[in-house]
Scaffold this motif. Structure first.
Motif, short mmCIF file in Angstrom:
data_model
loop_
_atom_site.label_atom_id
_atom_site.label_comp_id
_atom_site.label_asym_id
_atom_site.label_seq_id
_atom_site.Cartn_x
_atom_site.Cartn_y
_atom_site.Cartn_z
N GLY A 145 47.36 52.25 40.99
CA GLY A 145 46.65 52.97 39.82
C GLY A 145 47.35 55.20 40.98
O GLY A 145 48.46 54.38 41.11
N ASP A 146 46.11 56.04 41.04
CA ASP A 146 46.66 57.20 41.86
C ASP A 146 46.39 57.24 42.92
O ASP A 146 46.36 57.94 43.68
N ASP A 147 45.59 55.71 43.84
CA ASP A 147 44.98 56.17 44.85
C ASP A 147 46.03 54.80 45.52
O ASP A 147 46.46 53.46 45.27
N PRO B 154 49.68 50.53 46.77
CA PRO B 154 49.99 51.58 45.40
C PRO B 154 48.97 51.16 44.80
O PRO B 154 49.02 49.86 43.50
N LYS C 101 45.48 51.90 47.94
CA LYS C 101 43.81 51.23 48.44
C LYS C 101 44.42 49.89 48.64
O LYS C 101 45.25 49.22 49.72
#
Length: 186
Positions: A113-115, A111, A117
């Motif tokens: 931020g909001d994504d 995780p 990766k």
């Protein structure tokens, strides 16, 4: 009773077999640690270290094993679809101590931020192993990061895989190997 020449050959072969066994025990220890990370199996992960081990893993100073173990497990619990591949294992044996360098590439869906990766880390472990009570374990570990990449983290192939890996006991390996896979190697 063997003669002197025969005994010398027996002694040399015995020494070589003992060295090969030590090297395999060390490699197996490294593999257990990585499986412990990937399946979030604290017991298997911990089996690769003596309790008085010191570890420098993203910190400027080495920390106690217990502190490191808690942090490592907390990080692993936040990531998904993780795999640590270890190789290029060089072992320099010196009696009941060994200096070991191994290369690792780890993939972590992380995780950010909001994504989510893909965090891909290429690193090396610089380890000091000791043999105590017939067991090879790490007493000192430094993780050296050689490079890292953050990439887009969608996993469309994984989402449709019929046998997708899991980080817990629902992974197919538990069905095949039982409740505590590879704990017999500890």
């Amino acid at each position: 009773m063997p003669n002197t020449e025969q005994q010398s050959r027996i002694d040399a072969l015995t020494q070589r077999v003992n060295e090969l066994v030590a090297r395999e025990d060390i490699r197996t220890c490294l593999y257990r640690i990585n499986r412990g990370m990937d399946r979030i199996d604290a017991e298997l992960l911990a089996s690769g270290f003596f309790s008085d081990a010191r570890i420098r893993w993203g910190t400027p100073e080495a920390v106690d094993f217990g502190e490191w173990l808690q942090a490592a497990l907390a990080i692993q619990q936040k990531t998904e679809h993780v795999q640590h591949l270890i190789g290029n294992i060089l072992i320099d044996l010196e009696g009941d101590r060994a200096r070991v360098e191994s290369y690792e590439i780890g993939r972590h869906l992380t995780p950010m931020g909001d994504d989510m990766k893909d965090l891909i880390i290429a690193s090396r472990y610089i380890d000091i192993f000791e043999k105590r009570e017939s067991r090879w374990r790490i007493v000192r570990r430094d993780k050296v990061v050689d490079w890292a990449r953050i990439m887009e983290g969608s996993d469309p192939v994984y989402q449709h895989a019929s046998l997708a890996g899991q980080r817990n006991s629902s992974d197919v390996s538990f069905e095949m190997f039982g409740e505590k896979p590879f704990h017999s190697l500890v």
